[in-house]
Design an enzyme around this catalytic site. Sequence first.
Site, PDB file in Angstrom:
ATOM      1  N   CYS A  91       0.850  -1.354  -0.057  1.00  0.00           N
ATOM      2  CA  CYS A  91      -0.240   0.311  -0.002  1.00  0.00           C
ATOM      3  C   CYS A  91       1.395   1.363  -0.068  1.00  0.00           C
ATOM      4  CB  CYS A  91      -0.773  -0.105   1.485  1.00  0.00           C
ATOM      5  SG  CYS A  91       0.150  -0.235   2.534  1.00  0.00           S
ATOM      6  N   ALA A  92       1.069   2.352   0.514  1.00  0.00           N
ATOM      7  CA  ALA A  92       1.547   3.410   0.738  1.00  0.00           C
ATOM      8  C   ALA A  92       2.895   2.854   1.491  1.00  0.00           C
ATOM      9  CB  ALA A  92       0.609   4.864   1.298  1.00  0.00           C
TER      10      ALA A  92
END
EC number: 3.1.3.48
Length: 329
Positions: A91-92
Amino acid sequence: MALLDRVPGDLKLYIGGLFTLRRRDALQQANITHVLSVLRLPLDRQLFSPFKHMVVEVDDVEDENLLEHFPATNRFIQEGLDGGGGVLVHCAMGKSRSAACVIAYLMQKHNITPSEALAHIRQARSICEPNDGFMAQLELYGRMNAPQSVEDSPAYQRWVYLREVELSRACGQAPEAEKIRFEDEHVAGQSADFELRCRKCRRTLATSQYLISHVPTPTINDRTEAPTPAAPSSSCAHYFLDPLSWMRPELEQGKLDGRLECPKCHTNVGKYAWQGMQCSCGGWVVPGISLSKGRIDEVKSRTSDVAEIRRPPGAIATLPSRGSAKENL
C-alpha cells in the site's frame, strides 16, 4: 542492500510500501512475479510493467469496505504463489491496507485468527497495523470462515445493511426502502427458544433468534467492570429486534421514527427510530426497532421443544471452532 520484508514461513509472500517498487534489484532477487497494490493514489504504470498487477482502490479509512475484496486478493496471491514466483503486497506505507490483505490470505490459508496472523506478519514488518475498521472486518471474515465469496453470506449482507443504516443516520434520514434488510427473509431454519406474541390477538410477531442484545448502562456498584451485551432483562421495557417482513409497510415509508402495529389486530405493539432508541435499562440500540413488553407475551417455542426431544440422549450441542494452525506457517 536490505532484503524485502518477507512473511515468515515457506511462502514467497512479501509486504511493503510504495517505495518498495523502486528497489528493482531486490524485487528481481526475490523473483517477484505478482504485485498487489492496495491504494487509491495515482500510480506510475511503468513500475509494474514486468509484473502481473492487481489494484484494489481503497483509502486507509475505517469505513472503507475492504472486506468485499478479500476473496479476489486471496485468489490473486495464491495464483502468484502457485506459479512459483514471489508475490508483493503493498500500500502506501506497508502498514494498514496491505497488512489487512495479507492477514486475510493467511486466515484462509492456515485457518488462524486475525490477531495470530498479524503477530506473524509483524515478525517481518513490525509497523504493520490495520486500522480499527479493517480489523473489525477481518474479525467478521473469520466468523464467516473466510469464504471464497462474501456476497452470498448472510453475515456480510447484514454488515452491509448496518453500514447503510449508519450512513443514513449520519445524514439524518431513514434508509432507502430497497436497502432495508428484513432478517426473516434472509435467515430461516434456526431454532428459537421462545416466541413473542401479540397479547391481544395471539399473533406471533417474532421469535428469539431475531432479538438484538444491547449493553445496559452500568450502575454505581458495577462500573468497575466493562458491561457486556445481554439479552433483554427484567429491567428492559422493550424487546429490540431486527426488521421483520410484517413491518415492511411501515418501515418502507421513509420516516425516521414511528409506531408498529400488529398486522392482525392493528394494536400498537411497539415503535421504531432509525436514529436509535434508549432502552429503560439505559442502553442504546441503533437502529431502534422494538416491541413493548406490556403489549407482548413471551411463549416458549414449540420448535425448541421438538429439538430437545429429537436430540439423542447424552448428546451435547457444540459449535465448530476455528483451530489454530500456526505450526504450519
